[in-house]
Design an enzyme around this catalytic site. Structure first.
Site, PDB file in Angstrom:
ATOM      1  N   ASP A 383      88.135  90.309 -24.113  1.00 49.05           N
ATOM      2  CA  ASP A 383      88.135  91.504 -24.945  1.00 49.05           C
ATOM      3  C   ASP A 383      86.846  92.291 -24.715  1.00 49.05           C
ATOM      4  O   ASP A 383      85.750  91.723 -24.704  1.00 49.05           O
ATOM      5  CB  ASP A 383      88.240  91.073 -26.417  1.00 49.05           C
ATOM      6  CG  ASP A 383      88.254  92.241 -27.374  1.00 49.05           C
ATOM      7  OD1 ASP A 383      89.232  93.012 -27.350  1.00 49.05           O
ATOM      8  OD2 ASP A 383      87.281  92.378 -28.145  1.00 49.05           O
ATOM      9  N   GLU A 419      89.352  93.274 -20.037  1.00 52.87           N
ATOM     10  CA  GLU A 419      89.624  94.559 -20.675  1.00 52.87           C
ATOM     11  C   GLU A 419      88.423  95.427 -20.287  1.00 52.87           C
ATOM     12  O   GLU A 419      87.338  95.274 -20.852  1.00 52.87           O
ATOM     13  CB  GLU A 419      89.736  94.425 -22.190  1.00 52.87           C
ATOM     14  CG  GLU A 419      90.087  95.746 -22.860  1.00 52.87           C
ATOM     15  CD  GLU A 419      90.129  95.651 -24.365  1.00 52.87           C
ATOM     16  OE1 GLU A 419      90.968  96.341 -24.981  1.00 52.87           O
ATOM     17  OE2 GLU A 419      89.308  94.908 -24.951  1.00 52.87           O
TER      18      GLU A 419
END
Length: 744
Positions: A383, A419
């Site tokens: 993330d 990401e």
């Protein structure tokens, strides 16, 4: 308070406990503590040098003045043991008689000086960053804040130390066994090019599944149940990407509204499986349950990828709670601004871990290796990975984090997905991560969404996205599978909502519909939300078939979101991070409806087609050049006239695109060293609202074509499709994809 001196006076006065309650903890001199070892960090059960079993405790706390180990019995009574050994900033000790199941935490002493980043407060019980199991829930009463949360003057509240004991209100770490060598496990080791990823939420996927026993729903054991695995196998996916399963906490603003953090992007324990997803217990049993889930998925040929949140923690900024790292060594773990009271926030969540620091980098890499070697997982999706790639300030692809991953003998062999952005300056890094890494490709998402809603000015960008995004990834030895192609993800509309809503409807989140993106690139097909108009409903189902077919025919690694294959809706909520209810859970009853069952069948059929045909999962980029005397190229693009596209065609407005994939020119060789040969295909994508003629390319491309998929049809026939001769003008239905196989 106006001056720093006055603020410090308030801080030194603090808030004192009103009374000493019965059973208050005491330091017990009779508890033996031996020197132990500074490694490994955390709590490790073992046999001591005299043959007595016990647990070695080791905690990095670089700037601390003293560390107390706090042991809790079944009634919650606390015994404090001072760790006196200090080696390379690691406090450690071996405690005989401490066995698996023991609950514990730490109190760390040091100077309270928020102006220089020091936030030590021994009144706060702290979770061991290396705890491998966590027992108890994170509530956020005032006692768990290192400062006085409700101080009248909020602009200085973070400087006023709160001396109330937090131990009754926070979870404890749990000592666990190290008794599993994984000798009976068989990892699937699916090559990247062959992968199909399925993003799911452990609780949301299993909570309403009628085939899973009720007591197992919402848990790791539920995901390991044959009924859950049967769906994954029928669908044909090769990996599940689990939304965060590290122990996480809920934010104060959600708890005040009666909500919880459902997605879990608020980690506080990087070694512990989230206890809320365990059916078997939370005093260490969750570890074994998680391992059994991984084994069951592996036995079905499915890899396990974890969505991990190493960019920030649940302690938020200076006004956040003190749960672990903030109280262990705030300035050692977090990035601080030049005003050390404040946190550098590249995540939008209040804080950012200082990955440049060796001990922080060690925490992350130790955690990653633990999940691979001891918990059996096969990869990670990071993330806000750009935040991890920052050196001192800017994103740096030579950063310590990326360098360590590249040389680590364990981590460089697992699947690594970035990401590739954060919320800081220069944080958008799509296409910039080095080899070994794949990336979520949001440019693929945007181009495909825009094409099917009629918003692309031309088809240049779409051509790149369908063929592997060579403009982003054809450098440094990267391959087409560096692009994880997705149209939807957990964050945003579901696929059904993408064709049902033009505006977000996040009222249930309690934030005045201000949360969630406004850039949805969606089209509601003529009505906002659910409707009884069968024409609109039929068009929406067709658009879903178009989107899924496009995704699964594209070069790269496709990622599906759990439930998209059966028409799951979140009722227009594009930020359901706090919806632990029917909005966030899968409705398995949809499979009983013919229209949604047909969507599942099409998705499964497309995935099976992808598995059978290597031309759809290439390991090298297309060259676009002829490799034989007849002029046949590995990739060619056609207009609706049946002519190859010219430079001018790429810039012209167009709603129709033909993509020819040659199975005769696939680079590489198979395991036996032989050339890879496959069928050739022509995909015709038509986003126009009226039928259109399309002339099928003649020799050398083909003599005849057989229809394999026609998304204008609700159900696809299992029989051989209609055959057309090359050069014929066929009618492509409005808003549809035709996939044709070169026959003969």
């Amino acid at each position: 308070m106006s001056s720093a001196a006055e603020q410090k006076a308030v801080a030194e006065e603090g808030v004192r406990p009103a009374a000493v309650v019965d059973g208050a903890p005491r330091r017990v001199p009779g508890v033996p503590v031996r020197p132990g070892a500074p490694t490994p960090l955390g709590a490790r059960f073992r046999t001591g040098p005299d043959g007595v079993a016990g647990t070695n405790f080791a905690l990095w706390a670089g700037g601390a003045e003293a560390v107390e180990l706090c042991l809790f019995d079944e009634r919650g009574k606390e015994t404090r043991v001072r760790l006196t050994e200090l080696t390379h900033e690691i406090w450690h000790g071996f405690v005989p008689g401490v066995v698996p199941g023991q609950r514990y935490g730490y109190r760390v002493h040091g100077r309270w000086d928020p102006w220089t980043g020091g936030r030590w407060n021994p009144a706060k019980l702290l979770l061991d960053p290396y705890a491998r199991a966590v027992d108890g829930d994170f509530g956020l009463p005032p006692e768990v804040y290192g400062h006085v949360r409700d101080w009248p003057q909020q602009h200085v509240a973070d400087t006023v130390r709160d001396e109330r004991d937090s131990a009754p209100y926070v979870p404890k770490g749990v000592v666990v066994h190290d008794d599993d060598d994984w000798s009976d496990d068989r990892r699937p080791k699916t090559p990247w090019a062959d992968s199909v990823i399925y993003e799911l939420h452990v609780r949301g996927f299993t909570k309403l599944h009628p085939g899973i026993p009720e007591e197992l729903r919402g848990t790791y054991a539920g995901l390991a149940h044959p009924a859950a695995i049967e769906h994954l196998v029928k669908l044909g996916v090769t990996a599940v990407e689990l939304l965060p399963v590290h122990q996480f906490a809920h934010e104060d603003h959600l708890l005040r509204r009666g909500l919880k953090n459902y997605w879990g992007y608020n980690s506080i324990g990087y070694f512990a499986p989230h206890a809320g997803y365990a059916a078997s217990g939370t005093t260490g049993q969750q570890v074994g349950e998680f391992k059994r889930m991984v084994r069951a998925l592996h036995a079905a040929g499915i890899e396990v990828i974890l969505d991990v949140v190493y960019n920030h923690t649940a302690e938020a900024g200076e006004l956040g709670p003190t749960l672990s790292l903030k109280g262990i060594d705030n300035r050692g773990y977090y990035r601080l601004q030049s005003d050390a009271r404040r946190y550098a926030d590249y995540t939008g969540c209040g804080n950012t871990l200082h990955v440049v620091q060796p001990h922080v980098l060690r925490l992350i890499t130790d955690s990653l290796r633990y999940w691979v070697t001891e918990m059996g997982v096969d990869g990670f999706r990071f993330d806000l990975a750009a935040a991890l790639a920052r050196s001192m300030h800017d994103v740096d692809m030579l950063s310590p984090f990326l360098a360590v991953i590249a040389q680590d003998p364990v981590l460089r062999r697992v699947k690594l997905i970035a990401e590739p952005w954060d919320v800081g300056s220069g944080g958008y890094q799509v296409g910039a991560f080095p080899p070994l890494w794949t990336e979520w490709n949001d440019r693929y998402r945007n181009a495909v969404r825009d094409f099917w809603r009629g918003a692309l000015p031309d088809v240049r960008d779409l051509g790149y996205r369908l063929s592997g995004s060579s403009d982003l990834y054809a450098w440094g030895g990267r391959r087409p599978y560096a692009s994880v192609n997705f149209i939807t993800a957990h964050d945003g509309f579901t696929l059904r909502d993408l064709v049902s809503y033009e505006r977000k409807h996040n009222e249930a989140n309690g934030e005045g519909n201000r949360d969630g993106t406004d850039d949805n690139r969606s089209w509601n097909c003529g009505a906002e939300g659910e409707t009884d108009d069968e024409r609109v409903r039929a068009l929406r189902r067709r658009q879903l078939r178009n989107l899924l077919t496009t995704l699964l025919l594209s070069t790269g690694v496709p990622m599906l979101v759990a439930g998209d294959e059966l028409g799951r809706t979140q009722r227009g909520n594009n930020n359901a991070y706090c919806q632990d209810n029917e909005i966030g859970w899968l409705d398995w009853g949809l499979l009983a409806e013919p229209g949604w069952k047909a969507l599942f069948d099409l998705t499964s059929r497309l995935i099976a087609l992808r598995h059978r045909h290597p031309v759809l999962r290439r390991r090298a980029f297309f060259s676009g050049r002829a490799h034989s005397a007849d002029g046949l190229r590995d990739l060619a693009w056609f207009t609706s006239r049946g002519a190859e596209m010219t430079e001018r065609d790429w810039y012209a407005p167009a709603g129709t695109l033909g993509m020819y994939l040659s199975g005769r020119d696939i680079p590489g060789r198979d395991e036996r060293g032989e050339a890879i040969l496959d069928d050739s295909f022509l995909a015709v994508l038509h986003a126009g609202d009226r039928p259109s003629d399309f002339v099928l390319p003649g020799p050398p491309w083909a003599e005849r074509y057989e229809v394999v998929v026609d998304t204008s049809r609700e159900a696809q026939s299992e029989e051989p499709g209609v055959t057309h001769r090359a050069g014929a003008a066929i009618t492509v239905p409005a808003r549809s994809v035709l996939l044709l196989r070169v026959a003969g």
